[in-house]
Write a protein that holds these residues in place. Structure first.
Motif, short mmCIF file in Angstrom:
data_model
loop_
_atom_site.label_atom_id
_atom_site.label_comp_id
_atom_site.label_asym_id
_atom_site.label_seq_id
_atom_site.Cartn_x
_atom_site.Cartn_y
_atom_site.Cartn_z
N VAL A 26 0.84 -1.20 0.00
CA VAL A 26 0.00 0.00 0.00
C VAL A 26 0.88 1.25 0.00
O VAL A 26 0.62 2.21 -0.75
CB VAL A 26 -0.99 0.00 1.19
N LEU A 27 1.93 1.25 0.80
CA LEU A 27 2.85 2.39 0.82
C LEU A 27 3.49 2.63 -0.55
O LEU A 27 3.65 3.77 -0.97
CB LEU A 27 3.95 2.18 1.86
N ALA A 28 3.82 1.56 -1.24
CA ALA A 28 4.43 1.69 -2.57
C ALA A 28 3.46 2.29 -3.58
O ALA A 28 3.88 2.88 -4.58
CB ALA A 28 4.92 0.33 -3.05
N LEU A 29 2.17 2.17 -3.33
CA LEU A 29 1.15 2.69 -4.24
C LEU A 29 0.86 4.17 -4.04
O LEU A 29 0.19 4.79 -4.87
CB LEU A 29 -0.16 1.91 -4.07
N LEU A 30 1.33 4.75 -2.95
CA LEU A 30 0.96 6.13 -2.61
C LEU A 30 1.22 7.16 -3.72
O LEU A 30 0.36 7.99 -3.97
CB LEU A 30 1.62 6.56 -1.30
N PRO A 31 2.36 7.14 -4.41
CA PRO A 31 2.54 8.15 -5.46
C PRO A 31 1.49 8.08 -6.57
O PRO A 31 0.94 9.11 -6.97
CB PRO A 31 3.95 7.84 -6.01
N SER A 32 1.16 6.89 -7.04
CA SER A 32 0.15 6.81 -8.10
C SER A 32 -1.24 7.10 -7.54
O SER A 32 -2.07 7.70 -8.23
CB SER A 32 0.19 5.46 -8.80
N LEU A 33 -1.51 6.73 -6.29
CA LEU A 33 -2.79 7.06 -5.67
C LEU A 33 -2.94 8.57 -5.52
O LEU A 33 -4.02 9.12 -5.75
CB LEU A 33 -2.93 6.39 -4.30
N ARG A 42 -9.27 17.49 -8.85
CA ARG A 42 -8.76 18.74 -9.43
C ARG A 42 -8.25 19.69 -8.35
O ARG A 42 -8.29 20.90 -8.52
CB ARG A 42 -9.82 19.44 -10.26
N SER A 43 -7.81 19.13 -7.24
CA SER A 43 -7.37 19.97 -6.12
C SER A 43 -6.35 19.20 -5.29
O SER A 43 -6.55 18.03 -5.00
CB SER A 43 -8.58 20.32 -5.26
N ASP A 44 -5.30 19.90 -4.88
CA ASP A 44 -4.31 19.27 -4.00
C ASP A 44 -4.93 18.92 -2.65
O ASP A 44 -4.74 17.82 -2.13
CB ASP A 44 -3.12 20.20 -3.78
N ILE A 45 -5.67 19.85 -2.09
CA ILE A 45 -6.23 19.66 -0.75
C ILE A 45 -7.28 18.56 -0.76
O ILE A 45 -7.23 17.64 0.05
CB ILE A 45 -6.83 20.99 -0.23
N ASP A 46 -8.23 18.64 -1.69
CA ASP A 46 -9.27 17.60 -1.76
C ASP A 46 -8.67 16.26 -2.17
O ASP A 46 -9.13 15.20 -1.72
CB ASP A 46 -10.36 18.01 -2.75
N GLY A 47 -7.64 16.30 -3.00
CA GLY A 47 -6.95 15.07 -3.39
C GLY A 47 -6.30 14.38 -2.21
O GLY A 47 -6.35 13.16 -2.07
N GLU A 48 -5.66 15.18 -1.34
CA GLU A 48 -5.04 14.61 -0.14
C GLU A 48 -6.10 14.03 0.79
O GLU A 48 -5.89 12.98 1.40
CB GLU A 48 -4.20 15.66 0.59
N ASP A 49 -7.24 14.72 0.92
CA ASP A 49 -8.33 14.19 1.75
C ASP A 49 -8.84 12.86 1.20
O ASP A 49 -9.05 11.90 1.95
CB ASP A 49 -9.49 15.19 1.83
N PRO A 104 2.78 17.04 -8.77
CA PRO A 104 4.10 16.44 -8.92
C PRO A 104 4.35 16.02 -10.36
O PRO A 104 3.65 15.18 -10.90
CB PRO A 104 4.04 15.23 -8.00
N SER A 105 5.29 16.63 -10.99
CA SER A 105 5.69 16.24 -12.33
C SER A 105 7.10 16.74 -12.56
O SER A 105 7.49 17.76 -12.01
CB SER A 105 4.74 16.84 -13.38
#
Length: 184
Positions: A26-33, A42-49, A104-105
């Protein structure tokens, strides 16, 4: 006295060793998740939530995972959480482009205007088309994997991807037209 899960208790005879392969995967999946959650919201904040809600649900429901395609299972959970959130809010939400500058890109020596135009074009896609595009083009899933994750027929995946690509192409090329006058 225990205040939470104790990895040593589990390793000594509980359900799994500490820390186990499931959590490592699961930890390895975090970047793609994280990429996928940001593309959905479409939002950093909502995406993190959304990412945090997804990881929490995945860890709570780890007993339901059958050992096949963890990434697909987790992305399906994230997609369903996002859809449920939309239903609760009663529709779409939009984010100011200034709020999405921290995606992130890798930096490339490209025209900043072109990158901005691409962000705008991606954000104008309908969410179902954008989700399919991101899963196939950015994350590299097959049509069948995406169909399974989103619980839609494979033909729908192909048509949504086609519409997303066509729309992106139209939007990206629309401002590149230069009208030339013929010399007299």
């Amino acid at each position: 006295m225990s205040h939470g899960p104790d990895w040593t208790d589990r390793a000594a005879g509980g359900t799994s060793p500490a820390p186990d392969a499931f959590e490592t995967q699961v930890l390895a999946l975090l970047p793609s998740l994280r990429r996928y959650s940001r593309s959905l919201t479409r939002s950093d904040i909502d995406g993190e939530d959304l990412l945090q809600d997804c990881v929490e649900k995945v860890l709570m429901r780890r007993g339901q995972w059958r050992g096949l395609n963890l990434r697909g299972w987790v992305l399906t959970i994230m997609t369903n959480l996002y859809r449920n959130g939309l239903r609760q809010r009663g529709g779409r939400t939009f984010v100011d482009l200034d709020d999405s500058t921290d995606l992130p890109s890798p930096e490339i020596d490209a025209d900043p205007l072109e990158r901005s135009r691409l962000e705008i074009a991606l954000n104008t896609l309908p969410e179902e088309n954008r989700a399919v595009l991101m899963l196939i083009v950015v994350e590299g899933y097959s049509y069948q994997d995406v169909a399974t994750m989103l619980d839609i027929p494979i033909g729908t995946v192909m048509s949504r991807l086609s519409r997303a690509r066509k729309r992106l192409s139209d939007l990206m090329n629309s401002d590149n037209v230069v009208t030339l006058r013929r010399p007299k």
